[in-house]
Design a protein around this motif. Structure first.
Motif, PDB file in Angstrom:
ATOM      1  N   PRO A 108     -17.033  -5.931  48.945  1.00  0.00           N
ATOM      2  CA  PRO A 108     -15.954  -5.621  47.777  1.00  0.00           C
ATOM      3  C   PRO A 108     -15.480  -4.093  48.244  1.00  0.00           C
ATOM      4  N   ASP A 109     -14.320  -4.082  47.661  1.00  0.00           N
ATOM      5  CA  ASP A 109     -13.478  -2.679  47.899  1.00  0.00           C
ATOM      6  C   ASP A 109     -12.723  -2.486  46.751  1.00  0.00           C
ATOM      7  N   LEU A 110     -13.199  -1.888  45.747  1.00  0.00           N
ATOM      8  CA  LEU A 110     -12.552  -1.682  44.575  1.00  0.00           C
ATOM      9  C   LEU A 110     -11.318  -1.007  44.867  1.00  0.00           C
ATOM     10  N   ALA A 143      -9.881 -10.650  42.383  1.00  0.00           N
ATOM     11  CA  ALA A 143     -10.579  -9.782  41.336  1.00  0.00           C
ATOM     12  C   ALA A 143     -11.898 -10.582  40.780  1.00  0.00           C
ATOM     13  N   HIS A 144     -11.836 -11.906  40.784  1.00  0.00           N
ATOM     14  CA  HIS A 144     -12.776 -12.742  40.085  1.00  0.00           C
ATOM     15  C   HIS A 144     -14.133 -12.432  41.184  1.00  0.00           C
ATOM     16  N   HIS A 145     -13.891 -12.166  42.287  1.00  0.00           N
ATOM     17  CA  HIS A 145     -14.993 -12.039  43.266  1.00  0.00           C
ATOM     18  C   HIS A 145     -15.501 -10.512  43.068  1.00  0.00           C
ATOM     19  N   ALA A 149     -19.124  -9.487  42.071  1.00  0.00           N
ATOM     20  CA  ALA A 149     -20.065  -8.734  43.213  1.00  0.00           C
ATOM     21  C   ALA A 149     -20.689  -7.593  42.244  1.00  0.00           C
ATOM     22  N   PHE A 150     -20.374  -6.880  41.155  1.00  0.00           N
ATOM     23  CA  PHE A 150     -21.056  -5.980  40.210  1.00  0.00           C
ATOM     24  C   PHE A 150     -21.567  -6.504  39.209  1.00  0.00           C
ATOM     25  N   ASN A 157     -17.536  -2.210  35.515  1.00  0.00           N
ATOM     26  CA  ASN A 157     -16.249  -2.012  34.256  1.00  0.00           C
ATOM     27  C   ASN A 157     -15.031  -1.756  35.161  1.00  0.00           C
ATOM     28  N   GLU A 158     -14.877  -1.336  36.156  1.00  0.00           N
ATOM     29  CA  GLU A 158     -13.685  -1.113  36.807  1.00  0.00           C
ATOM     30  C   GLU A 158     -13.162  -2.396  37.669  1.00  0.00           C
ATOM     31  N   ALA A 159     -13.928  -3.223  37.954  1.00  0.00           N
ATOM     32  CA  ALA A 159     -13.793  -4.580  38.329  1.00  0.00           C
ATOM     33  C   ALA A 159     -13.018  -5.272  37.245  1.00  0.00           C
TER      34      ALA A 159
END
Length: 408
Positions: A108-110, A143-145, A149-150, A157-159
């Motif tokens: 994942p890469d926010l 976005a769902h993934h 992932a977090f 929260n950011e995801a």
């Protein structure tokens, strides 16, 4: 059948007032042929019902009663939107968990997701709808993934915030292309995520967009109540309010005004709009990319005035208010300003200046074709222009009629 119920209500109210069809046509501003067609069970647009209800002195929704829709053949749009539906409204397994589709490759890469969401917001405001149709399903799934992932902490929260962002944008795009039920699903997803992380401005943005979809569905009373209730709950202290807080509150009041004006409640609409202008005035100039990727300021708040007066059959007042919109306070976002230009064009037609209306519509056709082609209001204004011409349509009018698929 919805049309037969409307026909019965219109006929009943007309006869109760001792009016002929011709007299109702005269007082409502709707042609005799349309009144006759309605009472025979023909199709009718919400804007036409608004005029008839105004003539009767009742709210618009009184003329519409619940009924089962007529069966129709499957639309091509069902297939075109299949990927979007899958991303926004995924199937749920017997475990109660949604199945989001194929798992993404890589970590994942926010930061990358954030850049992608911002790029989609830019495309939305630039009316690049074909780009959005291709990018949004994959971005919603991403976005769902990221949310999965977090598990905890700031990253989770950011995801969630980014998913609220992209589903909010998806909802607004879907409203523009008239996929209103799917838009509401996206916007309610955005709302739940914003509430989960305690982001009130982002949640309010989802509510005001939800009301916009409801307006398009004719759910006028519900939309007004939703916006007024939410505005009351989040009303900021004006002396310390942030731009995000003022934008969220102001947009809710603007949506309430739009709902009330369409439901033949102009007094309430003007009151809501006046408070929205107060919120806009506090900002002094237009602020861009606020919560939910909205713009807000004196201009965004002021354009509600002409819209209300058009719906109240006061085109002169609409043009007067349009001329009072601040010229040195920046610009509203593209769709808000373009919608205002449709009101101005409509007012010019109503005051006998079809040429000026043609100029406005022709500029919209050339500068914002992707936006205009989805606007039923644009087709209505085009029909009005063509009906008022004293001679054969000129070249601009012919091109406009062809573009909007309206008979000249």
């Amino acid at each position: 059948m919805r049309e037969s119920i409307i026909a019965d209500r219109v006929r009943e109210l007309r006869r109760r007032r001792g009016q002929s069809q011709e007299e109702l046509a005269e007082v409502s501003g709707v042609s005799y042929a349309v009144i006759k067609k309605i009472e025979q069970g023909g199709n009718v647009r919400m804007e036409t019902l608004h005029k008839i209800a105004k003539a009767f002195g009742v709210v618009t929704v009184y003329l519409v009663a619940p009924s089962s829709p007529e069966p129709t053949e499957a639309a091509v749009d069902d297939l075109v939107l299949a990927e979007m539906r899958s991303a926004i409204h995924p199937p749920v397994s017997i475990t109660g968990h949604p199945i989001f589709g194929l798992t993404e490759a890589g970590a994942p890469d926010l930061a990358g997701l954030r850049r992608a969401v911002n790029n989609v917001a830019t495309a939305y405001h630039a009316d690049r709808y074909d780009d959005l149709a291709g990018a949004m399903p994959a971005l919603v799934r991403s976005a769902h993934h990221h949310v999965e992932a977090f598990d905890t902490g700031d990253e989770q929260n950011e995801a969630v915030r980014l998913r609220a962002d992209i589903t909010g944008l998806a909802g607004r795009y879907l409203i523009q292309i008239r996929a209103h039920d799917l838009a509401l699903i996206a916007l309610q997803t955005s709302l739940r995520d914003a509430i989960k992380i305690g982001d009130t401005p982002l949640a309010a943005a989802a509510v005001s967009s939800q009301a916009w979809a409801m307006l398009r569905q004719g759910r006028l009373g519900e939309a007004e109540q939703l916006c007024v209730k939410t505005a009351d709950e989040i009303e900021p202290k004006m002396s310390t309010a942030t731009p995000d807080q003022l934008s969220s509150w102001g947009w809710l009041l603007a949506r309430a005004a739009a709902a009330a004006s369409r439901n033949n409640r102009p007094r309430e609409a003007r009151e809501y709009a006046a408070v929205a202008r107060t919120a806009g005035a506090r900002l002094e100039h237009e602020h861009e990319d606020l919560a939910g990727h909205h713009n807000f300021g004196p201009v965004s708040a002021a354009v509600m005035g002409p819209e209300i007066e058009i719906l109240a059959d006061q085109p002169d007042a609409a043009l007067r208010l349009a001329n009072q919109i601040p010229r040195d306070a920046g610009r509203a976002n593209t769709s808000t300003w373009n919608r205002h230009l449709l009101d101005v064009a409509n007012a010019h037609v109503a005051t006998g200046n079809a040429d000026k209306a043609t100029d406005i519509m022709d500029a919209l056709r050339r500068q914002h074709p992707e936006w205009l082609r989805y606007q039923q209001y644009g087709r209505d204004v085009t029909r009005s222009i063509l009906s008022k011409r004293p001679r054969m349509p000129n070249e601009a009018q012919r091109q406009l009629a062809e573009f909007m698929n309206v008979e000249g």
